[in-house]
Design a protein around this motif. Structure first.
Motif, PDB file in Angstrom:
ATOM      1  N   LEU A 366       0.827  -1.061  -0.073  1.00 51.66           N
ATOM      2  CA  LEU A 366       0.050  -0.165   0.053  1.00 51.66           C
ATOM      3  C   LEU A 366       0.872   1.276  -0.030  1.00 51.66           C
ATOM      4  CD1 LEU A 366      -2.806   1.243   0.192  1.00 51.66           C
ATOM      5  CD2 LEU A 366      -2.709   1.035   2.441  1.00 51.66           C
ATOM      6  N   ILE A 367       1.888   1.380   0.899  1.00 53.68           N
ATOM      7  CA  ILE A 367       2.710   2.465   0.953  1.00 53.68           C
ATOM      8  C   ILE A 367       3.392   2.797  -0.312  1.00 53.68           C
ATOM      9  CG2 ILE A 367       4.539   1.391   2.114  1.00 53.68           C
ATOM     10  CD1 ILE A 367       3.373   5.016   2.736  1.00 53.68           C
ATOM     11  N   MET A 368       3.864   1.598  -1.080  1.00 50.71           N
ATOM     12  CA  MET A 368       4.802   1.639  -2.216  1.00 50.71           C
ATOM     13  C   MET A 368       3.947   2.210  -3.309  1.00 50.71           C
ATOM     14  SD  MET A 368       7.983   0.407  -1.871  1.00 50.71           S
ATOM     15  CE  MET A 368       8.477  -0.273  -3.168  1.00 50.71           C
ATOM     16  N   ASP A 375       4.118  10.423  -4.884  1.00 53.81           N
ATOM     17  CA  ASP A 375       5.590  11.027  -4.267  1.00 53.81           C
ATOM     18  C   ASP A 375       6.764   9.966  -4.798  1.00 53.81           C
ATOM     19  OD1 ASP A 375       7.220  12.725  -2.880  1.00 53.81           O
ATOM     20  OD2 ASP A 375       6.888  11.628  -0.897  1.00 53.81           O
ATOM     21  N   SER A 376       7.206   9.901  -5.889  1.00 54.42           N
ATOM     22  CA  SER A 376       8.165   9.239  -6.344  1.00 54.42           C
ATOM     23  C   SER A 376       9.558   9.430  -6.030  1.00 54.42           C
ATOM     24  CB  SER A 376       8.112   9.145  -8.225  1.00 54.42           C
ATOM     25  OG  SER A 376       8.563  10.506  -8.568  1.00 54.42           O
ATOM     26  N   LYS A 377       9.570  10.688  -5.574  1.00 55.02           N
ATOM     27  CA  LYS A 377      11.028  10.900  -4.929  1.00 55.02           C
ATOM     28  C   LYS A 377      11.238  10.998  -3.490  1.00 55.02           C
ATOM     29  CE  LYS A 377      12.562  13.890  -8.667  1.00 55.02           C
ATOM     30  NZ  LYS A 377      13.373  15.227  -8.989  1.00 55.02           N
ATOM     31  N   ARG A 378      10.060  10.543  -2.872  1.00 61.04           N
ATOM     32  CA  ARG A 378      10.027  10.199  -1.507  1.00 61.04           C
ATOM     33  C   ARG A 378      10.169  11.603  -0.587  1.00 61.04           C
ATOM     34  NH1 ARG A 378      10.221   4.486   0.151  1.00 61.04           N
ATOM     35  NH2 ARG A 378      10.218   3.339  -1.696  1.00 61.04           N
ATOM     36  N   GLU A 379       9.815  12.455  -1.190  1.00 66.43           N
ATOM     37  CA  GLU A 379      10.073  14.047  -0.339  1.00 66.43           C
ATOM     38  C   GLU A 379       9.231  14.159   0.702  1.00 66.43           C
ATOM     39  OE1 GLU A 379       9.486  16.709  -3.551  1.00 66.43           O
ATOM     40  OE2 GLU A 379      11.730  16.528  -3.952  1.00 66.43           O
ATOM     41  N   ALA A 381       7.457  11.069   2.247  1.00 68.19           N
ATOM     42  CA  ALA A 381       7.251   9.634   2.494  1.00 68.19           C
ATOM     43  C   ALA A 381       6.305   9.694   3.887  1.00 68.19           C
ATOM     44  CB  ALA A 381       8.223   8.878   2.635  1.00 68.19           C
ATOM     45  N   TRP A 382       6.814  10.386   4.729  1.00 71.23           N
ATOM     46  CA  TRP A 382       6.016  10.247   6.251  1.00 71.23           C
ATOM     47  C   TRP A 382       4.580  10.564   6.115  1.00 71.23           C
ATOM     48  CZ3 TRP A 382       3.698  14.427   8.694  1.00 71.23           C
ATOM     49  CH2 TRP A 382       4.145  15.665   7.970  1.00 71.23           C
ATOM     50  N   VAL A 383       4.149  11.736   5.089  1.00 67.28           N
ATOM     51  CA  VAL A 383       2.769  11.841   4.881  1.00 67.28           C
ATOM     52  C   VAL A 383       2.060  10.882   4.313  1.00 67.28           C
ATOM     53  CG1 VAL A 383       1.339  13.462   3.613  1.00 67.28           C
ATOM     54  CG2 VAL A 383       3.336  14.409   4.503  1.00 67.28           C
TER      55      VAL A 383
END
Length: 669
Positions: A366-368, A375-379, A381-383
């Motif tokens: 799910l997170i992936m 957010d492909s650059k994981r800027e 990711a916590w959101v």
């Protein structure tokens, strides 16, 4: 239901069995006849089934384990040791599975491997395959880098060899930007392989060593656990990626085996199927559990906070210690130790534990998927972790109620019969979401299967980055990389020497240099580049020797390595000596989240301090100050990042030109 009246012979056999059970209660069922075949008739043995005592705290332990893993995957900085939840799962699985085998053998005199494996398949396959199929279809529809290697992922996961598939394809569990969408299935694969082998071994031991029903199996399980931990200790190489020893069944089976050893020690061998599965026969043992279990919990929580995945201790005793602590906590819960019983019997912890399997399956894909879409650059990711958390709970609840429970309790046939019998009529379709949604189930199945077929058939084996690097490699080999005019060198009023120009420069490096080759040609037109994917310093020495022997090694040499591992002891000095003191050497300071990076950076800086002709190009500081310059893997530069990579080399040449040398970096060393 019809009432079956037992025959006189059956009643007589039952009375004899009851008398035997009463005689054995005094020693908890642990006597000379322990694990010997009971004297019940064949009919009674066939229908008797030993059950394990319901211990609510066991659900709570599962809840702690799955919560740790989810927090680690969604918010890794909050709980750096959250990956240790998997080891708690291993201990629980080894304990409960072995307890079932011990009780079955004692009650019936045999172990039905067929029944055991059928129960395991009912418990695991429906939910695991459902998540696998649905997520594969979604990933195939999204495409891009998320779908790279989906064929191998799907097949390896389907046949429960996911851990070995990832090892064979050199996947990393500890590089944040490279984990596959089904990477978390590795632990399920390890457990399934254990479920295949362990019942065969334990059944054979029970048959062969009836005279010593506990001693020999305990010794075997402890020896195998120690062997697994020792294998992890010696195969692990400090500074290198530890995925091999973490994923390997051979090197990470000790948690399952420690749980099995605990089960063999405390599980009842009473022949009565209604006997307590974990009787408290000794007061000293109960007191020890009351004291040790809370201390083990505190130590385990400390590990969750402080034992990061990049410590040498983690793989050289740390994970083994985690498993021992897990066994002590499990022992305390079974023995009703306070405050563990209170903590792990709470409604929240039990809810998490009961749904832990489905929650574990859903949360990572799910997170992936969310990050790949938004957010492909994981800027941020916590959101997306905050978004994925409630969604994971929702999917886990649905999966638990409508997939896990029906198949586990009724089996495949009954689950399908119940589903088919619940089909609504035309009038009923007007009432209730559940009735309306019923026809969507076969559509979802068909769509998912179609998506799986599409994903498996069209799966790409290379990411967009790999395809771009191949194109750059071809351009470099053909010599067709555009080379515009060089920027005018910076000059100062003080004494300087000429800046090396492109035709005077040889560049040798790895995939980061390859990704930056166009930018290097822009700043240094005419330079010679020899860069390739997955290169280590080891490859540079023969390249330098060949160029030098043919007179093609130029006066200035750029070296861009470290992405694929630090240099071996003495190797960097050997490379510098091979180039020679009469040439100017510029070493790139590597950037990335790999365990070896601090050491790789430190050795580059030390080389610049030790050799007058060596300078550093601080690519690490450029990348660290603006990670948006990087691709989704967090290592290779985008177009703007490639220019910064080339600029770092230009700054190093300016230091050379100005008789200056800077050996500092803002990155950790």
């Amino acid at each position: 239901m019809p009432v079956v009246i037992p025959s006189a012979a059956q009643r007589s056999a039952a009375r004899a069995a009851e008398a035997e059970a009463e005689a054995a209660v005094g020693d908890g069922g642990i006597g000379k006849r322990a694990l010997a075949t009971p004297v019940e008739s064949a009919a009674v043995r066939k229908n008797a089934r030993a059950r394990l005592r319901l211990v609510p705290g066991l659900d709570g332990l599962r809840g702690l384990a799955v919560l740790a893993v989810v927090i680690y995957h969604f918010f890794g900085d909050v709980l750096p040791g959250g990956y240790l939840g998997v080891d708690m799962f291993f201990v629980l699985s080894g304990f409960l599975i072995t307890s079932l085998l011990v009780r079955e053998f004692r009650v019936t005199g045999r172990i039905s491997l067929k029944d055991f494996w059928v129960r395991r398949f009912r418990r695991i396959l429906p939910a695991a395959v459902t998540v696998l199929v649905i997520c594969t279809a979604i990933v195939a529809a999204i495409g891009g880098d998320l779908a790279v290697g989906i064929r191998e992922q799907f097949l390896g996961t389907l046949f429960f060899v996911n851990n070995w598939t990832q090892i064979a394809t050199s996947q990393s569990y500890f590089a944040d930007n490279e984990i596959q969408v089904f990477a978390h299935y590795w632990s399920l694969a390890v457990e399934e392989q254990f479920y295949l082998i362990w019942p065969l071994l334990i059944a054979g031991l029970f048959i062969v060593v009836r005279r010593y029903p506990r001693r020999v199996p305990i010794i075997v399980s402890v020896v195998l656990a120690a062997a697994s931990a020792v294998a992890m200790w010696f195969i692990y190489t400090p500074g290198e990626d530890p995925t091999r020893v973490y994923y390997g069944t051979d090197t990470h089976a000790f948690g399952l085996l420690i749980g099995a050893a605990l089960s063999l020690i405390i599980t009842s061998t009473h022949s009565d199927p209604a006997a307590d599965s974990w009787p408290s026969s000794r007061r000293a043992g109960a007191i020890a559990a009351q004291v040790l279990a809370p201390l083990a919990l505190l130590a385990y929580l400390a590990q969750l906070i402080f034992m990061t995945d990049d410590l040498e201790f983690t793989y050289r005793g740390g994970l083994m210690l985690t498993s021992v602590l897990g066994a002590l906590m499990l022992w305390g819960v079974v023995r009703d130790a306070r405050p563990l019983t209170w903590l792990f019997s709470t409604t929240v912890m039990r809810w998490l534990g009961q749904r832990s399997f489905s929650l574990y399956l859903w949360h990572w894909p799910l997170i992936m998927i969310l990050i790949a879409l938004f957010d492909s650059k994981r800027e941020h990711a916590w959101v997306w972790g905050l978004v994925a958390l409630p969604l994971s709970f929702l999917l886990a609840e649905i999966s638990y109620q409508f997939i896990e429970n029906p198949f586990r309790r009724g089996g495949y046939k009954k689950a399908w019969t119940t589903y088919w019998a619940s089909r609504p009529g035309l009038a009923e379709l007007r009432y209730g979401f559940a009735k309306v949604a019923w026809p969507l189930v076969p559509l979802l199945v068909v769509a998912s299967l179609a998506g799986v077929v599409y994903g498996v058939v069209t799966s790409s084996d290379k990411t967009q980055l790999e395809r771009d690097l191949e194109e750059l490699q071809q351009l470099n080999n053909s010599g067709s990389t555009p080379a515009p005019e060089a920027a005018a060198p910076t000059t100062t009023a003080k004494k300087t020497r000429p800046m090396p120009r492109g035709p005077e420069i040889t560049a040798i490096g790895d995939s980061v240099m390859l990704a930056s080759s166009a930018a290097l040609n822009t700043r240094f037109p005419g330079l010679y580049i020899d860069a390739a994917v997955s290169r280590h310093y080891t490859a540079a020495i023969p390249i330098v020797q060949e160029l030098k022997s043919t007179g093609q090694l130029r006066d200035t040499v750029f070296l861009g390595f470290g992405t694929n591992g630090a240099a071996f002891p003495g190797q960097l000095d050997e490379l510098i000596d091979a180039i020679g003191p009469d040439r100017t050497i510029v070493l790139s300071v590597p950037y990335g989240d790999r365990d070896w990076m601090p050491g790789a950076r430190a050795e580059v800086i030390q080389a610049a301090k030790d050799h007058k002709n060596v300078y550093i190009a601080d690519w690490c500081t450029h990348a660290q100050s603006n990670t948006s310059l990087l691709r989704a893997d967090g290592v290779h530069p985008e177009i703007e990042g490639a220019d910064q990579y080339a600029l770092a080399f230009q700054y190093a040449l300016q230091q050379y030109s100005n008789y200056d040398k800077n050996t500092s970096t803002q990155c950790a060393v």
